[in-house]
Design a protein around this motif. Structure first.
Motif, PDB file in Angstrom:
ATOM      1  N   UNK A 135      -4.355   8.640   1.075  1.00  0.00           N
ATOM      2  CA  UNK A 135      -5.231   7.567   1.552  1.00  0.00           C
ATOM      3  C   UNK A 135      -4.498   6.226   1.575  1.00  0.00           C
ATOM      4  N   UNK A 136      -3.616   6.000   0.595  1.00  0.00           N
ATOM      5  CA  UNK A 136      -2.832   4.758   0.595  1.00  0.00           C
ATOM      6  C   UNK A 136      -1.934   4.681   1.822  1.00  0.00           C
ATOM      7  N   UNK A 137      -1.382   5.794   2.236  1.00  0.00           N
ATOM      8  CA  UNK A 137      -0.561   5.825   3.442  1.00  0.00           C
ATOM      9  C   UNK A 137      -1.371   5.493   4.672  1.00  0.00           C
ATOM     10  N   UNK A 138      -2.600   5.987   4.726  1.00  0.00           N
ATOM     11  CA  UNK A 138      -3.467   5.707   5.873  1.00  0.00           C
ATOM     12  C   UNK A 138      -3.851   4.232   5.907  1.00  0.00           C
ATOM     13  N   UNK A 142       3.596   6.456  -2.794  1.00  0.00           N
ATOM     14  CA  UNK A 142       4.742   7.154  -3.356  1.00  0.00           C
ATOM     15  C   UNK A 142       4.515   7.467  -4.831  1.00  0.00           C
ATOM     16  N   UNK A 143       3.917   6.548  -5.556  1.00  0.00           N
ATOM     17  CA  UNK A 143       3.735   6.722  -7.000  1.00  0.00           C
ATOM     18  C   UNK A 143       2.654   7.754  -7.340  1.00  0.00           C
ATOM     19  N   UNK A 144       1.598   7.820  -6.542  1.00  0.00           N
ATOM     20  CA  UNK A 144       0.460   8.688  -6.875  1.00  0.00           C
ATOM     21  C   UNK A 144       0.312   9.874  -5.939  1.00  0.00           C
ATOM     22  N   UNK A 145       1.042   9.887  -4.832  1.00  0.00           N
ATOM     23  CA  UNK A 145       0.920  10.949  -3.816  1.00  0.00           C
ATOM     24  C   UNK A 145      -0.501  11.052  -3.280  1.00  0.00           C
ATOM     25  N   UNK A 184       0.833  -1.216   0.000  1.00  0.00           N
ATOM     26  CA  UNK A 184       0.000   0.000   0.000  1.00  0.00           C
ATOM     27  C   UNK A 184       0.864   1.262   0.000  1.00  0.00           C
ATOM     28  N   UNK A 185       2.088   1.142   0.490  1.00  0.00           N
ATOM     29  CA  UNK A 185       2.990   2.300   0.478  1.00  0.00           C
ATOM     30  C   UNK A 185       3.511   2.621  -0.910  1.00  0.00           C
TER      31      UNK A 185
END
Length: 143
Positions: free
Chosen positions: A28-31, A22-25, A17-18
């Motif tokens: 929500x993926x970080x959360x 990084x690729x899309x900024x 998910x990380x």
């Protein structure tokens, strides 16, 4: 694959998910990644599969529900950076040649500017500091 503990799978999921974070900024993926780490911690502490999924979902939803609106509000309240002549308003200048309602010269931001007094009846002698209240074309309006 049966030998790998559940917490390792959760960490693999967190890393997976990380990558889109990084690729899309997209934060929500970080959360969701943090939620997966919480699932890994739950698994490491011996929590069952259902509890791991519940912790993952609860942490992810809480982060998205709380952090995202705060970040959006922060982004909307970002102060605008004044540039060009807008950045000169409110600056202090030094009178080079007498400034009155009809004209004069000042030193503003290291440059010589034509200037005139805001109050037509007011005049400022050489050496005096004045405040720039407006820029009208290439003329600073001072007081």
């Amino acid at each position: 694959m049966e030998n790998i503990d559940a917490w390792v799978w959760w960490l693999i999921g967190a890393v997976a998910l990380g990558i889109p974070l990084v690729m899309t900024a997209m934060p929500e993926f970080g959360m969701l990644s943090v939620g997966a780490v919480a699932g890994a911690v739950t698994a490491g502490l011996g929590g069952g599969t259902v509890l791991q999924v519940v912790v993952f979902a609860a942490v992810s939803v809480a982060l998205i529900g709380v952090v995202r609106p705060i970040a959006a509000r922060h982004r909307a309240q970002r102060p605008e950076l004044a540039t060009g002549v807008e950045a000169l308003k409110g600056k202090t200048a030094v009178v080079l040649e007498r400034v009155d309602g009809s004209g004069g010269r000042i030193k503003l931001a290291g440059e010589t500017w034509s200037a005139r007094a805001l109050d037509k009846d007011q005049s400022y002698e050489a050496g005096r500091e004045v405040d720039v209240v407006e820029i009208d074309g290439a003329t600073a309006i001072v007081m």
